[in-house]
Write a protein that holds these residues in place. Structure first.
Motif, PDB file in Angstrom:
ATOM      1  N   MET A   1      -0.895  -7.179  -3.618  1.00 26.01           N
ATOM      2  CA  MET A   1      -2.195  -7.133  -2.952  1.00 26.01           C
ATOM      3  C   MET A   1      -3.157  -8.192  -3.490  1.00 26.01           C
ATOM      4  SD  MET A   1      -2.890  -3.029  -3.041  1.00 26.01           S
ATOM      5  CE  MET A   1      -1.693  -1.826  -2.465  1.00 26.01           C
TER       6      MET A   1
ATOM      7  N   ASP B   1      -4.631  -7.900  -6.329  1.00 20.30           N
ATOM      8  CA  ASP B   1      -5.656  -7.126  -7.032  1.00 20.30           C
ATOM      9  C   ASP B   1      -5.490  -7.358  -8.538  1.00 20.30           C
ATOM     10  OD1 ASP B   1      -7.152  -5.134  -8.326  1.00 20.30           O
ATOM     11  OD2 ASP B   1      -6.837  -3.676  -6.725  1.00 20.30           O
TER      12      ASP B   1
ATOM     13  N   ASP C   1       0.838  -1.202   0.000  1.00 18.04           N
ATOM     14  CA  ASP C   1       0.000   0.000   0.000  1.00 18.04           C
ATOM     15  C   ASP C   1       0.876   1.256   0.000  1.00 18.04           C
ATOM     16  OD1 ASP C   1      -2.807   1.040   0.221  1.00 18.04           O
ATOM     17  OD2 ASP C   1      -1.947   2.005   1.990  1.00 18.04           O
TER      18      ASP C   1
END
Length: 467
Positions: A317, A319, A282
């Protein structure tokens, strides 16, 4: 409203005397705590803590850097032994009562091919200490027994900065940056490369305090920023993460002062990669996107580099959508790349580097989100084929990750062959990142025990990591 400065009492303790002197000479040089911290590569909080007599263990190297930056002619370095007593000064050596001849028998048995058997690993992995007094007593260096050998070979007079910055001084900083970059990519950031990098940064930052003509001010800051980037990268590769962050911070501030948008973007790219590597994708994404601020001022190659960092953050992540979009943006930017428009230090970011960077993002998707491993495999293949010997570390890391991918998701025999080729490079590196990737490859290979080629790979990895 700013708080009044705390009144210092130099007579209260040696530490408070040291702090009083530090504040006095800092102000004589018209430096804030933040400015001084930047020049000696520590935080302003540490500078203020030392000034207040609250920092218990200022390192000798920091005291010497303070002398160099503040022009105090050895004041802080000379005072350091009396103010900050080494933590182990009063500890009696467990061998203190042994006879010198017995000590040499115990610590330096020696065996063929080695001049001194002083680097046998201890159970913790650290070298077994050689008793310095015993060695001196039984060697031709006995006459130097009362001398600290490190001090003996240290220069008595550190090179003084010039009275005024010249173009030559800037060229020297850039030349050193290029050399560190070259050796780091070819050999890894550990060992002597890391030592040289750290000292080079100290040397260069000292030039920021020197009188500088207005027309050279931006080039000087840009040169120090460039050096800070390669020094930070070297420390990152050796897992000296705090040292890397400090170097990157100095580089970021110098890039802002230059001002140089390309160098600023490069710093944020490295900050992103470091954050992702240590498990904070992040923060890595935030750094990468900060680097893309005013992307209209960046060349397509530099944009591709930052989008690749975004892709790696999204990949960590898990994603899928974010990773695919970021890789697409990176590919689109790289398709418009024109090396003639790029700074010379971006020459490394070629097709092989781009494919390897984006392959890492797809590697994470394959492992974390059960996505098609072929995406990563194809890009790793291009990267490994395209990297020259000058970028042996990148070739080793891409090859090792490619082998791990195939070991986990594909053909273990092919994976073993690719892993063997990666070891040809990795075995010559001083890179903690490369070593960790080899450890992961060995772990993935465990599921294929019994295959001779896989067992041979695991044995070679074990030997390489123990070397």
């Amino acid at each position: 409203m700013p708080q009044p400065e705390k009144k210092l009492n130099p007579g209260a303790s040696p530490q408070e005397w040291f702090g009083y002197q530090l504040r006095k000479h800092r102000k004589l040089n018209n430096l804030s705590a933040r400015q001084l911290g930047r020049l000696v590569q520590v935080s302003d909080d540490m500078i203020l803590s030392i000034e207040h007599g609250k920092y218990p263990s200022c390192h000798l190297h920091l005291a010497q850097r303070l002398d160099e930056v503040l022009g105090t002619d050895g004041l802080f370095g000379d005072a350091w032994p009396m103010v900050f007593k080494p933590a182990d000064a009063d500890k009696k050596s467990p061998d203190a009562d042994k006879s010198p001849s017995r000590l040499v028998e115990d610590v330096a048995p020696g065996h063929p091919g080695r001049m001194l058997e002083g680097d046998t690993p201890s159970p913790s992995g650290s070298p077994v200490p050689v008793d310095r007094r015993a060695f001196l007593y039984n060697s031709s260096l006995a006459a130097l027994a009362s001398i600290d050998l490190v001090a003996l070979v240290s220069p008595t007079n550190l090179p003084q900065p010039p009275a005024r910055i010249r173009p030559l001084d800037i060229d020297q900083i850039l030349s050193v940056a290029d050399e560190i970059h070259r050796h780091d990519n070819k050999q890894g950031g550990g060992g002597l490369v890391g030592v040289i990098a750290g000292h080079a940064m100290q040397w260069a930052v000292g030039r920021l305090t020197v009188s500088c003509p207005d027309h050279l001010r931006a080039p000087l800051y840009a040169a120090v920023a460039r050096l800070g980037i390669v020094v930070g990268a070297s420390h990152f590769d050796a897992y000296a993460h705090e040292d890397a962050r400090i170097a990157f911070k100095v580089a970021a501030e110098c890039a802002e002062e230059a001002p140089d948008w390309h160098l600023r973007a490069k710093v944020y790219s490295f900050l992103a990669r470091q954050a992702i590597w240590v498990g904070d994708p992040d923060a890595g994404l935030t750094y990468a996107e900060s680097g893309l601020v005013r992307s209209d001022r960046l060349t397509p190659t530099i944009q591709a580099m930052l989008h690749s960092a975004r892709a790696r953050a999204f990949g960590k992540m898990g994603d899928v959508r974010g990773t695919l979009a970021a890789v697409g943006a990176a590919d689109d930017a790289f398709s418009k790349s024109n090396p003639a428009e790029d700074p010379s230090w971006m020459a490394y970011y070629n097709e092989a580097q781009h494919q390897g960077d984006t392959a890492h993002a797809f590697w994470d998707l394959a492992m974390r989100a059960d996505q098609d491993p072929a995406r990563a495999s194809h890009r790793f293949e291009i990267a490994v084929a395209g990297h020259t010997d000058d970028y042996a570390r990148s070739r080793a890391i891409s090859g090792t990750k490619w082998a791990s991918l195939l070991m986990a998701k594909g053909d273990p025999s092919q994976a073993a062959a690719i892993g063997q080729r990666a070891l040809d490079d990795a075995g010559r590196l001083t890179s903690r990142r490369a070593a960790d990737d080899l450890t992961d490859l060995s772990r993935f290979a465990k599921q294929h025990r019994g295959l001779p080629e896989v067992e041979g790979l695991r044995e070679r990895i074990a030997a390489t990591l123990q070397a």
